[in-house]
Scaffold this motif. Sequence first.
Motif, short mmCIF file in Angstrom:
data_model
loop_
_atom_site.label_atom_id
_atom_site.label_comp_id
_atom_site.label_asym_id
_atom_site.label_seq_id
_atom_site.Cartn_x
_atom_site.Cartn_y
_atom_site.Cartn_z
N VAL A 1 -3.23 -9.02 4.37
CA VAL A 1 -3.85 -8.34 5.51
C VAL A 1 -4.74 -9.30 6.28
CG1 VAL A 1 -5.48 -6.52 6.18
CG2 VAL A 1 -3.66 -6.02 4.53
N ALA A 2 -5.54 -10.08 5.57
CA ALA A 2 -6.44 -11.04 6.23
C ALA A 2 -5.64 -12.11 6.99
CB ALA A 2 -7.36 -11.69 5.19
N ASN B 1 -0.58 -11.07 -2.51
CA ASN B 1 -1.76 -10.23 -2.70
C ASN B 1 -1.99 -9.42 -1.42
OD1 ASN B 1 -4.84 -9.89 -2.17
ND2 ASN B 1 -4.68 -10.14 -4.39
N TYR B 2 -2.06 -8.11 -1.56
CA TYR B 2 -2.14 -7.22 -0.39
C TYR B 2 -3.33 -7.57 0.52
CZ TYR B 2 -2.58 -3.05 2.47
OH TYR B 2 -2.69 -2.20 3.54
N ARG B 3 -4.53 -7.68 -0.06
CA ARG B 3 -5.73 -7.92 0.76
C ARG B 3 -5.67 -9.28 1.45
NH1 ARG B 3 -7.26 -4.27 -2.94
NH2 ARG B 3 -8.52 -2.53 -2.22
N GLU B 4 -5.19 -10.30 0.75
CA GLU B 4 -5.04 -11.62 1.36
C GLU B 4 -4.01 -11.59 2.48
OE1 GLU B 4 -4.29 -14.71 -1.55
OE2 GLU B 4 -5.96 -14.01 -2.80
N TYR C 1 0.84 -1.19 0.00
CA TYR C 1 0.00 0.00 0.00
C TYR C 1 0.88 1.24 0.00
CZ TYR C 1 -3.61 3.28 1.55
OH TYR C 1 -4.47 4.34 1.64
#
Length: 172
Positions: free
Chosen positions: A61-62, A56-59, A16
């Motif tokens: 973070v999760a 993958n950024y969102r993965e 990000y």
Amino acid sequence: MSNILIAYFSRAGENYFGGEIRPVSIGNTKICAELLKESLDADAFEIEMKAPYSDNYRECVAQAREDLQKNHLPELKTMPESIADYDVVILGYPNYCSTIPMPVATFLDAYDFSGKKILPFCTNEGSGMGVSEADIKKYAPGADVEEGLSVNGSKARESKKLLEDWVKKLLG
């Protein structure tokens, strides 16, 4: 061997940057750690997960949030045999969920930091140190945790003087 260890966790892949997600080949924290290594007589150790978070950024973070919520200490690829000869550990990490990433907690939990000085620095895009300094104290009881430095990740390549001045202020 130096009496200073730069231990850092960093992540390439999607990151990000000031409102957008874009891929990077070298993580911001690694860039900062390498700049410090150029300036100091220090050893360096990259904290690497045996099963890394997703690119993958969102993965990512999760996954990081789940590890934090479960207080899961992920297994690392390697660990220093000992940190006994180090008086100072400069600890670098990205801000994950307002604190240290759990792989950093794994590293801290593995050693006795009593009497050692920890200088934390954190890369982020505006979230600062969060509660990471307090959490470092929990995982490294007995350590003298100094005031941390927040580094804007998108300016990591331009942060050499900022990092050098911070270390000089804390170590003299």
